[in-house]
Design a protein around this motif. Structure first.
Motif, PDB file in Angstrom:
ATOM      1  N   ASP A 145      57.265  81.064  65.727  1.00 44.16           N
ATOM      2  CA  ASP A 145      56.288  80.084  66.198  1.00 44.16           C
ATOM      3  C   ASP A 145      55.289  79.761  65.075  1.00 44.16           C
ATOM      4  OD1 ASP A 145      54.212  78.684  67.453  1.00 44.16           O
ATOM      5  OD2 ASP A 145      54.597  79.671  69.362  1.00 44.16           O
ATOM      6  N   GLN A 146      55.416  78.587  64.501  1.00 44.35           N
ATOM      7  CA  GLN A 146      54.534  78.188  63.409  1.00 44.35           C
ATOM      8  C   GLN A 146      53.095  78.005  63.880  1.00 44.35           C
ATOM      9  OE1 GLN A 146      55.270  78.050  60.220  1.00 44.35           O
ATOM     10  NE2 GLN A 146      57.497  78.335  60.369  1.00 44.35           N
ATOM     11  N   SER A 147      52.908  77.569  65.112  1.00 48.04           N
ATOM     12  CA  SER A 147      51.543  77.374  65.600  1.00 48.04           C
ATOM     13  C   SER A 147      50.812  78.702  65.738  1.00 48.04           C
ATOM     14  CB  SER A 147      51.563  76.633  66.944  1.00 48.04           C
ATOM     15  OG  SER A 147      52.216  77.398  67.942  1.00 48.04           O
ATOM     16  N   TYR A 148      51.526  79.745  66.166  1.00 45.71           N
ATOM     17  CA  TYR A 148      50.892  81.065  66.255  1.00 45.71           C
ATOM     18  C   TYR A 148      50.575  81.593  64.862  1.00 45.71           C
ATOM     19  CZ  TYR A 148      50.019  85.900  67.715  1.00 45.71           C
ATOM     20  OH  TYR A 148      49.453  87.139  67.949  1.00 45.71           O
ATOM     21  N   LEU A 149      51.480  81.348  63.911  1.00 45.79           N
ATOM     22  CA  LEU A 149      51.206  81.754  62.534  1.00 45.79           C
ATOM     23  C   LEU A 149      49.940  81.071  62.027  1.00 45.79           C
ATOM     24  CD1 LEU A 149      52.025  83.198  59.899  1.00 45.79           C
ATOM     25  CD2 LEU A 149      53.367  81.166  59.327  1.00 45.79           C
ATOM     26  N   ARG A 150      49.744  79.813  62.373  1.00 41.40           N
ATOM     27  CA  ARG A 150      48.533  79.117  61.939  1.00 41.40           C
ATOM     28  C   ARG A 150      47.286  79.747  62.556  1.00 41.40           C
ATOM     29  NH1 ARG A 150      52.115  74.626  62.151  1.00 41.40           N
ATOM     30  NH2 ARG A 150      51.541  74.142  64.306  1.00 41.40           N
ATOM     31  N   GLU A 151      47.368  80.239  63.780  1.00 41.26           N
ATOM     32  CA  GLU A 151      46.232  80.946  64.380  1.00 41.26           C
ATOM     33  C   GLU A 151      45.900  82.197  63.570  1.00 41.26           C
ATOM     34  OE1 GLU A 151      46.130  81.619  68.631  1.00 41.26           O
ATOM     35  OE2 GLU A 151      47.686  80.096  68.922  1.00 41.26           O
ATOM     36  N   ILE A 152      46.929  82.921  63.162  1.00 44.13           N
ATOM     37  CA  ILE A 152      46.713  84.122  62.346  1.00 44.13           C
ATOM     38  C   ILE A 152      46.107  83.744  61.005  1.00 44.13           C
ATOM     39  CG2 ILE A 152      47.863  86.080  61.237  1.00 44.13           C
ATOM     40  CD1 ILE A 152      50.032  85.845  63.439  1.00 44.13           C
ATOM     41  N   GLN A 153      46.632  82.702  60.385  1.00 41.15           N
ATOM     42  CA  GLN A 153      46.095  82.250  59.096  1.00 41.15           C
ATOM     43  C   GLN A 153      44.638  81.815  59.219  1.00 41.15           C
ATOM     44  OE1 GLN A 153      49.197  79.314  58.426  1.00 41.15           O
ATOM     45  NE2 GLN A 153      50.074  80.523  56.744  1.00 41.15           N
ATOM     46  N   ALA A 154      44.299  81.160  60.333  1.00 43.21           N
ATOM     47  CA  ALA A 154      42.912  80.740  60.542  1.00 43.21           C
ATOM     48  C   ALA A 154      42.003  81.949  60.682  1.00 43.21           C
ATOM     49  CB  ALA A 154      42.817  79.852  61.779  1.00 43.21           C
ATOM     50  N   ALA A 155      42.481  83.001  61.376  1.00 41.02           N
ATOM     51  CA  ALA A 155      41.672  84.205  61.525  1.00 41.02           C
ATOM     52  C   ALA A 155      41.459  84.887  60.174  1.00 41.02           C
ATOM     53  CB  ALA A 155      42.347  85.165  62.508  1.00 41.02           C
ATOM     54  N   VAL A 156      42.512  84.955  59.356  1.00 39.55           N
ATOM     55  CA  VAL A 156      42.378  85.549  58.021  1.00 39.55           C
ATOM     56  C   VAL A 156      41.383  84.754  57.184  1.00 39.55           C
ATOM     57  CG1 VAL A 156      43.608  86.021  55.869  1.00 39.55           C
ATOM     58  CG2 VAL A 156      44.671  86.606  58.059  1.00 39.55           C
ATOM     59  N   ALA A 157      41.475  83.427  57.262  1.00 40.57           N
ATOM     60  CA  ALA A 157      40.547  82.583  56.494  1.00 40.57           C
ATOM     61  C   ALA A 157      39.119  82.722  56.998  1.00 40.57           C
ATOM     62  CB  ALA A 157      41.002  81.122  56.577  1.00 40.57           C
ATOM     63  N   GLY A 158      38.952  82.813  58.320  1.00 38.26           N
ATOM     64  CA  GLY A 158      37.607  82.989  58.870  1.00 38.26           C
ATOM     65  C   GLY A 158      36.979  84.285  58.428  1.00 38.26           C
ATOM     66  N   ALA A 159      37.762  85.365  58.428  1.00 37.38           N
ATOM     67  CA  ALA A 159      37.241  86.648  57.954  1.00 37.38           C
ATOM     68  C   ALA A 159      36.939  86.593  56.466  1.00 37.38           C
ATOM     69  CB  ALA A 159      38.261  87.750  58.262  1.00 37.38           C
ATOM     70  N   LYS A 160      37.813  85.983  55.709  1.00 40.44           N
ATOM     71  CA  LYS A 160      37.637  85.897  54.255  1.00 40.44           C
ATOM     72  C   LYS A 160      36.354  85.156  53.898  1.00 40.44           C
ATOM     73  CE  LYS A 160      40.077  84.256  50.103  1.00 40.44           C
ATOM     74  NZ  LYS A 160      41.321  83.587  49.604  1.00 40.44           N
ATOM     75  N   ALA A 161      36.016  84.138  54.662  1.00 36.90           N
ATOM     76  CA  ALA A 161      34.804  83.372  54.390  1.00 36.90           C
ATOM     77  C   ALA A 161      33.555  84.227  54.485  1.00 36.90           C
ATOM     78  CB  ALA A 161      34.708  82.195  55.351  1.00 36.90           C
ATOM     79  N   HIS A 162      33.634  85.336  55.199  1.00 31.28           N
ATOM     80  CA  HIS A 162      32.494  86.245  55.336  1.00 31.28           C
ATOM     81  C   HIS A 162      32.701  87.530  54.521  1.00 31.28           C
ATOM     82  CE1 HIS A 162      30.314  84.047  58.517  1.00 31.28           C
ATOM     83  NE2 HIS A 162      31.516  83.611  58.849  1.00 31.28           N
TER      84      HIS A 162
END
Length: 841
Positions: free
Chosen positions: A451-468
Motif C-alpha cells: 500500500d503506497q498510501s500507507y507508506l506515505r503516512e509512514i514517510q510523513a511521520a518520519v519527516a515530521g519527527a525529523k523536522a524537530h
C-alpha cells in the motif's frame, strides 16, 4: 526365554506401566492444558498432529516414540532381581533423560524443512540439544509419579521373592574414564552452547561450576569434578544391579547433569548480587535455567558415552583396565585427558564478534546517520553512535498512532491522528527518538500488493519527527499476531476467554488450522496465536517470505534517510507451538532472512546499512528472561538488542505477588545478553500504567538504571485512542503518557511523576565514549564523564537540559561550552577531546 515369558517378567510389567502412564500424561495434557506450554503434545484446542508443517506432527510422530522408548528400555533391561527402589530410580531418571532427547529430536525434525541459507544443520542441532532440558523440567515431577507406579507394579508382580539377589559388581573406573573423555572433548567444543556463549548465557554472570572451556579454570575443574563424582557414585550404586553398562552410564550422566544444575542453582545467587537493586527472586530464574541446562548437558554426554561403552562391551579388561600389556593404552588415554584439562580453561568464553570500527567522518550538519560502534573492551557492550564517531543516546517514546488495531466498536477509534504538535511536545521534553509502530496488515493488505498510501503516512511521520530533530525507529508492530484472530463469540471454558484481537498480520497471512481462539491468562497464550506463529516460523504457504518482502519494501523507501535510526524487525514475537525451538532458533532464522532482504533493498536503492533492532520473544516481556535466538544467528554486525524490560510493571510475576527480576536486574541481564551478541542495548518498550504518584518512583529507578548503563529507550506510549485494545471498554481515560478523556476527547499533559524523569538531562551525542552518567532526581544536576580521541573527527557534544532556569556549567577539557534556550529547556553544546567532563546544574 520365550516372548511370552519375557513379557510376563516383572521388569516388562514395570516398563509397560511406564509407557502406559506416559501415554496417559500426554493424553491428559492434550485434553486439558489451555496454554499448550505444559502438554508434551498438543493442548486443549490444539490438534495432536496435523499436515501443515513438520512442527505440527513432529512432537507426536518423533518426540513421543523417543520419550516412550527412552523411558521404558532402561527399565526393561533392568533384570528381574532388583529391589523395587532401584526400579523406581531407573524409571525416574530414564523418564527425565528420555524427555530431553524427545524434545531435541522433535525440535530438530520440526526445523528440517527450513534448513538452508539462514539456518545450518549444525546450528539447528546444537540449539535443539542445548535447550532441550527446558522440556525435561516438567518431567522431574511427572517422572517421579510414573516411576513410583512402575516400582509398585514391579514389586507386586511375579517372582517377587527372588529380587534381592544382585549380580557381581561391575568396574567403575572404566565407564567413568569414558565419560571423562567425552566430557573433556565436549568442553572444548559444543559445551559452550550449554552455558556461557549460548542462548541462556546471560544467566551465568558470576562464578560458574560447569565443565566448559567458556569458564574459568577453577569453575571448569570443579564442574568436571562434580560431574564425574556423581557419575562414579551412580555407576557404583547401579553397577551391581543393572546388567547393561551403557544403560548405567546413560542414567548416571543424566543424574550428574541434574546435579550440576542444582549446584549452579545454589551458587548463582551467591555470585550474582546486584548492589543498589530492588529486591527480587531472580534465583527462581537461575534455578530453572541451571537445572534445565544441566539436564540437557547430562543427557547429551550420557548418550555419547553410553554408545562408546556399549561398543566396547566385554572388552573393558583389555582396553582400559590396568592389566598386563594394556598399561600403555591407559597412559595414552590419561595423557590425552590431562592435555584437554590443561587446554580447555585457556580457550576462554566464546564471544560473538562486535561491529567493525567505522572510520569517523567530519560532521556535515543536521542529523547524522547512526551506526553501532564496537565495545570499548573485550566482552563489553557495543554502543549506538553516528558516523562522525560520537556516541548517541536515543531516549524517547513509542508512537502507536499508525498501528492498525482491532476495533471492538468501530465508532470508537483506537488511535488519535499524529500531528506536528505531537512532535513539538515531544521535543520540548527532550525526546530525540520515536519508535514508530507500523502494521503489516496495512503495508500488505492483499498478498503481493504493498500500500503506497500507507507508506506515505509512514514517510510523513518520519519527516515530521525529523523536522524537530527526532530520529525514528521503524517498528513492525504486532500483539498476539493480528486483529484477524478476534473471536468475541467463541465458546470457551476452563478458565479461558475468547481472543480479543490486537494488531499485526493481515487476514490472508493468518493460518490457524481450526485451532481454538481461546486465551489463557494472557493474550499470547492461545492455541490460535501459537499456531499462527508456528506457521510464520515454518514459512507455511510462504507467509514469512512475504513479511520479509514487506521489510524490503520499507527498507528500499528509507535506504538513504539518516533520520531513520533503524529497523525493529518484529515486536514481541510470539513463542509458537514448541518453544524454545520456535521462539529462539526459528525466530533467529527469520531475523537473518529479514536482515538479508533489508541489506539487498538498501543496496539496490543506493542507500546505506541502517541499524537493526531485534527482540527476544514475548516471554522476556512477561518474565524478564527467555531462551533467546542463538548468538551468531546472523553475520550482520549492525545489531541492537532491544528487549522490553517490564519488570515490576506488567510482567506476569506481578499477578502472583512476585518480582522475579527487579528493574535493575532486568536491565543488567539485558546488557549481558547484548554483550553476548556483540550488540548494543536499547529497551524498545518500558513503562508503568497505574497511578503516577505511586509508579513515579519506579520510573525514577528505571531512569537511574538507564543512566548507569549509558543507554536510552522508548517509553510506552505517547498517546492512544479510547478504542485501543489496551483500554477497557468502560475506561474514563486512555493513556499512557498523554491521557485522553474518553468522554470529551480532551488531552491531559504528561503527569509530573512521569514527565520529570523522562525529560531529565542527558547527552544526546558526545564525542568518544561515555564513562559515567548521572542526573539528579528532578532531572537536573547532570554529571558526564567521557573519553574521546585527542583530535576527534567531530568534537561537538549535544546535551539536553530541562527547565526554564539557565544551567550553570562546569567542564574540563572542553572549549566553547554554551547553553542555548530551546522549547522546554536548554541545548548545551561545545567541543571536547581527550578525557573530559561536563557538569550542569
Amino acid at each position: 526365554m520365550t516372548l511370552r515369558r519375557i513379557w510376563a517378567a516383572p521388569q516388562a510389567c514395570a516398563a509397560a506401566t511406564v509407557v502406559a502412564l506416559l501415554v496417559a500424561v500426554v493424553a491428559v495434557g492434550a485434553a486439558t492444558d489451555p496454554s499448550g506450554l505444559l502438554a508434551p503434545v498438543g493442548g486443549r484446542g490444539l490438534p495432536l498432529a496435523g499436515t501443515g508443517s513438520a512442527y505440527r506432527w513432529a512432537p507426536l510422530v518423533v518426540g513421543l516414540p523417543v520419550l516412550l522408548a527412552g523411558a521404558a528400555v532402561p527399565v526393561l533391561l533392568a533384570g528381574g532381581r532388583l529391589a523395587a527402589r532401584w526400579v523406581f530410580v531407573a524409571a525416574w531418571v530414564a523418564t527425565v533423560g528420555a524427555s530431553v532427547w524427545a524434545s531435541a529430536a522433535s525440535g530438530f525434525v520440526s526445523v528440517i524443512p527450513v534448513l538452508g541459507r539462514h539456518l545450518s544443520v549444525g546450528s539447528a542441532l546444537r540449539y535443539a540439544v542445548s535447550t532441550s532440558g527446558f522440556a525435561a523440567l516438567k518431567y522431574v515431577v511427572v517422572g517421579a509419579v510414573v516411576a513410583a507406579c512402575a516400582a509398585l507394579v514391579y514389586r507386586v508382580g511375579p517372582a517377587a521373592r527372588s529380587r534381592d539377589e544382585s549380580p557381581a559388581a561391575r568396574p567403575v573406573l572404566a565407564p567413568v574414564l569414558v565419560v571423562f573423555a567425552v566430557a573433556a572433548l565436549a568442553a572444548v567444543g559444543p559445551a559452550a552452547q550449554w552455558w556461557r556463549g549460548g542462548p541462556v548465557g546471560y544467566a551465568f554472570a558470576g562464578f560458574l561450576v560447569a565443565p566448559t572451556a567458556a569458564n574459568g579454570v577453577l569453575g571448569f575443574l570443579l564442574g568436571m569434578a562434580v560431574f564425574l563424582a556423581v557419575v562414579a557414585a551412580v555407576v557404583r550404586a547401579l553397577g551391581r544391579r543393572l546388567p547393561g553398562g551403557g544403560v548405567t552410564v546413560w542414567l548416571a550422566s543424566v543424574v550428574a547433569g541434574f546435579g550440576l544444575g542444582v549446584v549452579g542453582a545454589a551458587t548463582a545467587p551467591l555470585s550474582d548480587h546486584l548492589s543498589g537493586a530492588g529486591p527480587d527472586s531472580w534465583w527462581i530464574s537461575t534455578a530453572l535455567i541451571s537445572v534445565a541446562t544441566g539436564l540437557s548437558y547430562g543427557a547429551a554426554i550420557g548418550l555419547a558415552a553410553a554408545l562408546v561403552v556399549a561398543g566396547i562391551g566385554s572388552r573393558w579388561p583389555s582396553v582400559l583396565l590396568l592389566r598386563r600389556g594394556t598399561r600403555p593404552r591407559l597412559v595414552v588415554l590419561v595423557a590425552v585427558g590431562v592435555l584437554i584439562l590443561a587446554l580447555a580453561p585457556a580457550i576462554g568464553a566464546p564471544v560473538q564478534p562486535g561491529p567493525p570500527s567505522v572510520a569517523a567522518v567530519a560532521g556535515t550538519g543536521g542529523m547524522q546517520r547512526l551506526v553501532v560502534h564496537p565495545a570499548p573492551r573485550r566482552g563489553g557492550m557495543a554502543t549506538i553512535g553516528d558516523v562522525t564517531g560520537r556516541q548517541v543516546i536515543l531516549r524517547g517514546v513509542n508512537v502507536n498512532q499508525l498501528i492498525d488495531y482491532y476495533l471492538r466498536d468501530p465508532a470508537v477509534p483506537a488511535t488519535r491522528p499524529l500531528t506536528d504538535d505531537d512532535f513539538a511536545q515531544m521535543a520540548a521534553m527532550g525526546v530525540n527518538v520515536i519508535r514508530l509502530g507500523m502494521s503489516w496488515s496495512r503495508l500488505e493488505p492483499e498478498r503481493g500488493r504493498f500500500d503506497q498510501s500507507y507508506l506515505r503516512e509512514i514517510q510523513a511521520a518520519v519527516a515530521g519527527a525529523k523536522a524537530h530533530g527526532i530520529y525514528t525507529v521503524l517498528d513492525m508492530h504486532q500483539d498476539a499476531w493480528g486483529n484477524a484472530l478476534a473471536r468475541p463469540s467463541e465458546r470457551c471454558g476452563g478458565g479461558t476467554t475468547p481472543t480479543t484481537g490486537w494488531d499485526g498480520a493481515p487476514a490472508w497471512a493468518t493460518i490457524t488450522d481450526g485451532t481454538a481462539h481461546c486465551q489463557f491468562l494472557a493474550r499470547d497464550l492461545a492455541p490460535a496465536v501459537a499456531t499462527a506463529y508456528g506457521n510464520l516460523y515454518a514459512d507455511r504457504d510462504g507467509i514469512q517470505t512475504e513479511l520479509v518482502r514487506a521489510w524490503a519494501f520499507v527498507a528500499g523507501a528509507f535506504a538513504g534517510e539518516p533520520a531513520v535510526a533503524g529497523y525493529d524487525l518484529l515486536n514481541e514475537p510470539g513463542i509458537g507451538p514448541n518453544p524454545p525451538t520456535s521462539s529462539g532458533l526459528l525466530l533467529g532464522r527469520f531475523y537473518d532472512a529479514a536482515i538479508t532482504a533489508i541489506r539487498a533493498a538498501e543496496g539496490a536503492a543506493g542507500g546505506f546499512p541502517h541499524v537493526v533492532f531485534f527482540q527476544p520473544s514475548v516471554l522476556w516481556s512477561g518474565l524478564g528472561f527467555d531462551v533467546t535466538p542463538p548468538p551468531g544467528f546472523t553475520a550482520d554486525r549492525q545489531l541492537v538488542f532491544a528487549p522490553h524490560p517490564y519488570s515490576e510493571s506488567i510482567s506476569m510475576d506481578q499477578s502472583l505477588g512476585l518480582t522475579i527480576a527487579s528493574i535493575e536486574r532486568n536491565l543488567t541481564v539485558s546488557a549481558r545478553a547484548a554483550a553476548a551478541y556483540g550488540a548494543a542495548l536499547w529497551p524498545g518498550e518500558w513503562g508503568w500504567f497505574g497511578e503516577p504518584a505511586t509508579d513515579g518512583a519506579k520510573v525514577q529507578r528505571f531512569a537511574a538504571a538507564q543512566d548507569k548503563l549509558g543507554i536510552g529507550g522508548a517509553f510506552w506510549v505517547w498517546r492512544q485512542g479510547c478504542g485501543s485494545p489496551e483500554t477497557g471498554a468502560d475506561a474514563a481515560t486512555s493513556g499512557n503518557l498523554v491521557a485522553v478523556d474518553c468522554r470529551t476527547g480532551e488531552s491531559t499533559p504528561p503527569p509530573a511523576p512521569f514527565a520529570e524523569p523522562l525529560s531529565r538531562a542527558y547527552p544526546r551525542a558526545i564525542p568518544g565514549r561515555l564513562a559515567s552518567l548521572t542526573a539528579g532526581p528532578r532531572g537536573t544536576d547532570l554529571r558526564i564523564a567521557a573519553t574521546a580521541p585527542p583530535d576527534p573527527a567531530n568534537c561537538q557534544f549535544d546535551v539536553w537540559f530541562p527547565g526554564a532556569a539557565e544551567p550553570s556549567l562546569r567542564t574540563t577539557n572542553v572549549r566553547d561550552a554554551s547553553a542555548e534556550r530551546v522549547p522546554g529547556g536548554w541545548r548545551i553544546t561545545g567541543c571536547a577531546s581527550g578525557a573530559y567532563s561536563i557538569a550542569a546544574a
